[in-house]
Write a protein that holds these residues in place. Structure first.
Motif, short mmCIF file in Angstrom:
data_model
loop_
_atom_site.label_atom_id
_atom_site.label_comp_id
_atom_site.label_asym_id
_atom_site.label_seq_id
_atom_site.Cartn_x
_atom_site.Cartn_y
_atom_site.Cartn_z
N ASN A 1 0.80 -1.23 0.00
CA ASN A 1 0.00 0.00 0.00
C ASN A 1 0.84 1.28 0.00
N LEU A 2 0.37 2.24 -0.75
CA LEU A 2 0.97 3.57 -0.72
C LEU A 2 0.67 4.20 0.65
N THR A 3 1.60 5.02 1.12
CA THR A 3 1.43 5.58 2.47
C THR A 3 1.52 7.10 2.50
N PHE B 1 2.77 10.55 -7.95
CA PHE B 1 3.97 10.11 -8.69
C PHE B 1 3.81 8.67 -9.21
N VAL B 2 3.27 7.79 -8.36
CA VAL B 2 3.10 6.40 -8.79
C VAL B 2 2.01 6.31 -9.86
N ALA B 3 0.97 7.14 -9.72
CA ALA B 3 -0.08 7.15 -10.75
C ALA B 3 0.51 7.54 -12.11
N LEU B 4 1.43 8.53 -12.11
CA LEU B 4 2.09 8.92 -13.37
C LEU B 4 2.84 7.74 -13.97
N GLU B 5 3.56 7.00 -13.13
CA GLU B 5 4.31 5.85 -13.61
C GLU B 5 3.38 4.80 -14.22
N ILE B 6 2.26 4.57 -13.55
CA ILE B 6 1.32 3.56 -14.05
C ILE B 6 0.73 4.01 -15.39
N MET B 7 0.40 5.31 -15.48
CA MET B 7 -0.16 5.82 -16.73
C MET B 7 0.84 5.68 -17.87
N ARG B 8 2.11 5.88 -17.56
CA ARG B 8 3.13 5.82 -18.61
C ARG B 8 3.59 4.40 -18.90
N TYR B 9 3.80 3.60 -17.84
CA TYR B 9 4.46 2.30 -18.02
C TYR B 9 3.57 1.09 -17.73
N ASP B 10 2.56 1.26 -16.93
CA ASP B 10 1.65 0.16 -16.59
C ASP B 10 2.41 -1.10 -16.14
N ASP B 11 3.39 -0.90 -15.28
CA ASP B 11 4.21 -2.04 -14.84
C ASP B 11 4.30 -2.12 -13.32
N ILE B 12 3.25 -1.64 -12.64
CA ILE B 12 3.29 -1.63 -11.17
C ILE B 12 2.12 -2.42 -10.61
N VAL B 13 2.41 -3.20 -9.56
CA VAL B 13 1.38 -3.95 -8.84
C VAL B 13 1.42 -3.47 -7.39
N ILE B 14 0.30 -2.99 -6.89
CA ILE B 14 0.24 -2.56 -5.49
C ILE B 14 -0.62 -3.57 -4.73
N LEU B 15 0.01 -4.25 -3.79
CA LEU B 15 -0.67 -5.32 -3.05
C LEU B 15 -1.33 -4.75 -1.80
N ASN B 16 -2.26 -5.50 -1.26
CA ASN B 16 -2.92 -5.10 -0.03
C ASN B 16 -2.10 -5.57 1.17
N CYS B 17 -1.06 -4.80 1.50
CA CYS B 17 -0.19 -5.13 2.63
C CYS B 17 0.54 -3.88 3.07
N ILE B 18 1.22 -3.98 4.20
CA ILE B 18 2.05 -2.87 4.67
C ILE B 18 3.49 -3.25 4.38
N GLU B 19 4.29 -2.31 3.80
CA GLU B 19 5.65 -2.61 3.38
C GLU B 19 6.43 -3.39 4.43
N ASN B 20 7.06 -4.48 4.03
CA ASN B 20 7.84 -5.30 4.96
C ASN B 20 8.71 -6.21 4.12
N MET B 21 9.72 -6.77 4.75
CA MET B 21 10.56 -7.71 4.00
C MET B 21 10.28 -9.14 4.42
N ASN B 22 10.21 -9.36 5.69
CA ASN B 22 10.08 -10.74 6.16
C ASN B 22 8.78 -10.98 6.94
N ASN B 23 7.78 -10.17 6.62
CA ASN B 23 6.49 -10.34 7.29
C ASN B 23 5.39 -10.69 6.30
N GLY B 24 5.75 -11.40 5.25
CA GLY B 24 4.70 -11.93 4.39
C GLY B 24 4.48 -11.23 3.06
#
Ligand SMILES: *[C@@H]1O[C@H](CO)[C@@H](O)[C@H](O)[C@H]1NC(C)=O
Ligand SMILES: *[C@@H]1O[C@H](CO)[C@@H](O)[C@H](O)[C@H]1NC(C)=O
Ligand SMILES: *[C@@H]1O[C@H](CO)[C@@H](O)[C@H](O)[C@H]1NC(C)=O
Ligand SMILES: *[C@@H]1O[C@H](CO)[C@@H](O)[C@H](O)[C@H]1NC(C)=O
Length: 291
Positions: free
Chosen positions: A91-93, A100-123
């Motif tokens: 999730n964006l925070t 900024f991320v919306a611009l990237e998606i409009m231009r490149y359409d290569d982003i996936v935003i998952l339903n989670c809170i940023e973490n490395m080893n928590n799933g």
């Protein structure tokens, strides 16, 4: 008179030739293994035999890294596989990320935003794999998880996968560093790949869902062991490794047959790698610039 005979003979031959060509061509287009699964028509290629999704796990704020990686992957291609590279985050925070991320998606359409809170080893890796069957409109033959400090060479990746099973496959750089046995123990998080049936299993089974905490790469190995999955395993050593001198026995010198180099944290390391693989050698001459 002779010319007329020629037409009589040549015309049916031409029709037969065209029919055969067309049949071969149609079969190719419908190649069953590698049913084109990209959403992007530009990436569809009649000659490709299978498809790969490379998900690069990164954070929303790493704008510069994404722009650089788009160059790195945008100039590569494979003649035998459809390869999509996407950036995966939770999730964006922050309010500015929504712009900024919306611009990237409009231009490149290569982003996936998952339903989670940023973490490395928590799933996050669990959320990534387990969400795919639900959120993608088409499936891929293989799904890879990669770090954002790894350089993957797409053609060697595809060529190494070509002879391997399309099902029940777990592929990567086996840990511990010195191990050459893909069954001992698990594939390093720098970049590992699973066949689509395993992605579906991860999405459905209780085993991964109940074991999401802890080092993500080790957890994936544990799930597969508990579930008695991934009977097909492949370690791509020595073609995948940590950048020289950065991680003990997981590192070695750059070699021509490289599939991926990991732990590229600094510009001088990227420079070394790009030079070694002659990445910019194909640059065309032009009156527009002086090199
Ligand atoms: C498909 O693959 C062929 C063979 O490598 C290549 O020449 C061609 O440019 C590719 N087409 C597309 C649309 O990527
Ligand atoms: C992510 O954002 C969505 C939409 O704002 C929200 O419904 C969801 O609860 C968030 N997920 C987490 C894990 O915070
Ligand atoms: C997963 O956890 C749930 C709830 O704690 C439990 O009912 C279930 O048996 C567990 N499944 C596995 C495969 O461990
Ligand atoms: C890069 O180019 C040089 C000079 O042509 C060549 O000797 C070398 O083998 C190339 N390196 C790789 C990894 O292909």
């Amino acid at each position: 008179m002779e010319q007329k005979w020629l037409v009589f003979v040549a015309l049916p031959s031409l029709v037969i030739f065209l029919t055969i060509s067309f049949t071969i061509f149609s079969i190719r287009v419908k190649s069953p293994q590698g049913a084109p699964s990209s959403d992007n028509p530009i990436l569809l290629n009649q000659t490709s035999q299978f498809s790969i999704l490379i998900g690069i796990l990164t954070r929303p704020d790493n704008y510069d890294r994404r722009h650089f990686l788009r160059l790195i992957y945008g100039i590569q291609s494979s003649s035998i596989a459809n390869i999509d590279v996407k950036f995966i985050f939770c999730n964006l925070t922050k309010p500015e990320q929504r712009i900024f991320v919306a611009l990237e998606i409009m231009r490149y359409d290569d982003i996936v935003i998952l339903n989670c809170i940023e973490n490395m080893n928590n799933g996050k890796t669990y959320t990534y794999f387990s969400s795919l069957p639900r959120i993608l409109t088409n499936h891929y033959d293989y799904v890879m998880k990669a770090d954002d400090d790894v350089y993957i060479r797409l053609d060697p990746l595809a060529l190494s996968l070509q002879p391997l099973p399309r099902l029940d496959l777990y592929y990567g750089f086996v840990i511990p560093c010195a191990s050459m046995n893909p069954f001992v123990d698990y594939m390093s998080g720098m970049g590992f790949l699973l066949s689509w049936d395993l992605i579906e299993w991860i999405a459905e089974s209780d085993i991964p869902a109940n074991n999401t905490f802890g080092p993500e790469d080790k957890q994936v190995g544990k799930w597969l062991k508990m579930g008695n999955k991934a009977k097909n395993r492949f370690t791509i050593k020595p073609a995948m490794y940590d950048y020289p001198g950065t991680n003990g026995r997981c590192s070695h010198e750059l070699i021509p047959e490289t599939m991926a180099v990991h732990r590229l944290k600094r510009w001088d390391q990227w420079l070394h790698v790009l030079n070694f693989f002659n990445v910019t050698k194909e640059l065309k001459q032009s009156s527009l610039y002086i090199f």
